[in-house]
Scaffold this motif. Structure first.
Motif: not given
Length: 184
Positions: A139-143, A158, A145-146, A149, A169
């Protein structure tokens, strides 16, 4: 798989050889940029063992990705009904799990990681049996996730795995085509 991306080059994959490729992978998975791969403290033998186990597993496969013939990324494909997500969601026929890791680079190439995930997804959807790709990044891996998407993934919820809290996802073939135009 062979994909030529304008401004990037040609991306191909080949089966991973756990013994011949272990030293290369060791440098990738222990690099600080690969923290979410969770092998920071792995020894060479640990990497060999992990990928020998994958090579022997009928439900998990690893490929080495090449950029213009040079190793540049790792792709793993797994059956989420048997690996990684057992008991954490209700798998559907045609679900395929995926992991990918781009090699650390001294000089990053703009758009390269997005080209890699797009090529990986196109490769997975080349199989007509693949209906949906499933991922479970930290969940902390924002890069990531983008990136997910950008290729059509939609977060579901989660989930708690033994090693992390993950963002489950999904991406259908239709969502991938709508997001990228690939395979249209």
């Amino acid at each position: 798989m062979s994909t030529t991306v304008t401004g990037i080059g040609t991306l191909t994959v080949r089966p991973l050889d756990p013994l011949k490729d272990a030293e290369l992978l060791h440098g990738w998975v222990t690099h600080p940029k690969a923290a979410f791969w969770m092998m920071q403290d792995a020894r060479l033998e640990d990497v060999e063992r992990a990928y020998m186990e994958i090579a022997a597993d009928e439900h998990h496969h690893a490929c080495l990705g090449l950029w213009d013939g040079v190793p540049a990324f790792l792709m793993e494909k797994y059956d989420p009904a048997h690996r990684e997500l057992v008991g954490l969601y209700e798998p559907e026929p045609g679900d395929v799990g995926m992991h990918f890791l781009v090699a650390p680079a001294d000089t990053p190439v703009h758009g390269f990681t997005r080209a890699v995930i797009t090529a990986v997804m196109a490769h997975l959807f080349e199989d007509p049996a693949t209906a949906r790709v499933v991922v479970e990044p930290d969940v902390r891996n924002k890069a990531v996730h983008a990136l997910n998407e950008a290729v059509g993934f939609v977060p579901a919820r989660e989930i708690r795995k033994p090693e992390k809290t993950a963002l489950l996802s999904f991406c259908t073939r239709e969502q991938f085509v709508a997001a990228t135009g690939e395979g249209a």
